[in-house]
Design an enzyme around this catalytic site. Structure first.
Site, PDB file in Angstrom:
ATOM      1  N   SER A   1       0.568  -1.546  -0.358  1.00 15.87           N
ATOM      2  CA  SER A   1      -0.244  -0.012   0.279  1.00 15.87           C
ATOM      3  C   SER A   1       0.856   1.124  -0.074  1.00 15.87           C
ATOM      4  O   SER A   1       1.902   1.363   0.263  1.00 15.87           O
ATOM      5  CB  SER A   1      -0.776  -0.371   1.067  1.00 15.87           C
ATOM      6  OG  SER A   1      -1.125   1.158   1.332  1.00 15.87           O
TER       7      SER A   1
ATOM      8  N   TYR B   1      -2.240  -0.688  10.682  1.00 13.47           N
ATOM      9  CA  TYR B   1      -2.845  -0.673   8.943  1.00 13.47           C
ATOM     10  C   TYR B   1      -1.243  -0.847   8.117  1.00 13.47           C
ATOM     11  O   TYR B   1      -0.808  -1.780   7.637  1.00 13.47           O
ATOM     12  CB  TYR B   1      -3.715  -0.086   8.489  1.00 13.47           C
ATOM     13  CG  TYR B   1      -3.828  -0.368   6.644  1.00 13.47           C
ATOM     14  CD1 TYR B   1      -4.205  -1.576   6.333  1.00 13.47           C
ATOM     15  CD2 TYR B   1      -3.299   0.780   5.818  1.00 13.47           C
ATOM     16  CE1 TYR B   1      -4.405  -2.381   5.156  1.00 13.47           C
ATOM     17  CE2 TYR B   1      -3.566  -0.270   4.524  1.00 13.47           C
ATOM     18  CZ  TYR B   1      -4.152  -1.255   4.194  1.00 13.47           C
ATOM     19  OH  TYR B   1      -3.918  -1.588   2.538  1.00 13.47           O
TER      20      TYR B   1
END
Length: 292
Positions: free
Chosen positions: A185, A198
């Site tokens: 990501s 995350y």
């Protein structure tokens, strides 16, 4: 094919207020994400290969499953049992492409399951050539002082432990020319405070990819990652953001909008195919212009 303005190719307006429980479901996501159901055209780039995709029922995983099947691969998808409706739709699309589809419901937070999916895929598809470690969980955090250990543990067990367990089980089955592909990501490089746990897992995934590319390269196995930016999937309305945060989702990219799952499929095909034969240890950004 007609050239399109990338700023206007997909939904380029604000997203309306909506909330879902984890895991998010496609039918409850408005507008419904584009996984390439009508647009992706294959050209045999993965003919005869066998792929395992975690989190393959919806979002990025479904887009990859569609693309892989239309490129000639047989595909096994892993998903939570409560995502069965989404998984059924994805499995049907794989079959419509004329390929074998394998359903593997369960939770990769469980080590025995995260390991067994490899053996099940090898048994049902006759081998394993591509492993896409895509399953992920995220939740909005209202300050580190409010970060619950149980929630932190769920993020790490889904995004890191499950990934590692599956990769560890898969490597002995992989032959020269095989690929491991991780969904990382932009958060690994530009972390949002409200996604701190995350983002931590995504940074760790990048380290994993770089280390494994060095370890497995001498065995002819390539290891890479795709780093999505803001992509409209069922995970987003299930993250817990308020109406204002949802409305702004993706608007801060240089292209001025969020991406769609279909726009990532080509990156995963490239990394798994012969076109990417000298690409290993790479993190390929698909971010709408956000830099890593």
């Amino acid at each position: 094919m007609t050239i399109q303005d990338p700023r206007e190719k997909h939904h380029d307006d604000e997203f309306t207020a909506q909330q879902q429980e984890q895991p998010g479901l496609t039918d409850d996501t408005m507008p419904e994400p584009d996984h390439g159901e009508k647009s992706y055209r294959g050209s045999g780039r993965l003919e005869g290969r066998r792929a395992l995709i975690t989190g393959g029922d919806s979002g990025i995983g479904r887009a990859v499953a569609i693309a892989y099947a239309r490129e000639g691969a047989d595909v096994a998808i892993v998903y939570l049992p409560e995502e069965q409706d989404d998984a059924d739709d994805t499995l049907a699309l794989i079959c419509e492409a004329g390929r074998t589809a394998v359903a593997l419901p369960g939770d990769i937070r469980d080590e025995s399951f995260a390991t067994s999916i490899v053996a099940d895929t090898v048994e049902q598809l006759g081998g394993l050539d591509i492993v896409v470690l895509n399953a992920a969980y995220q939740k909005d955090r209202d300050g580190i002082e409010n970060l619950p250990t149980e929630g932190f543990d769920r993020v790490f067990r889904t995004n890191l432990y499950g990934m590692l367990w599956t990769a560890r089980a898969a490597v002995p089955h992989l032959q020269p020319g095989a690929s491991l592909i991780v969904t990382a990501s932009v958060q690994a490089y530009s972390p949002s405070p409200s996604l701190v746990d995350y983002a931590m897992t995504k940074a760790a995934q990048v380290a994993f990819v770089q280390a494994m590319a060095e370890e497995l390269g001498p065995r002819g196995i390539r290891v890479n990652a795709v780093a999505p930016g803001p992509i409209w999937t069922p995970l987003i309305p299930a993250t817990g953001w308020d109406a204002e945060r949802l409305a702004e989702f993706g608007q801060d990219t240089p292209l001025g909008r969020a991406g769609q799952p279909a726009e990532l499929a080509g990156a995963y095909v490239y990394l798994a195919s012969e076109d990417g034969s000298f690409t290993s240890g790479a993190v390929l950004p698909v971010t709408g212009g956000k830099h890593l």
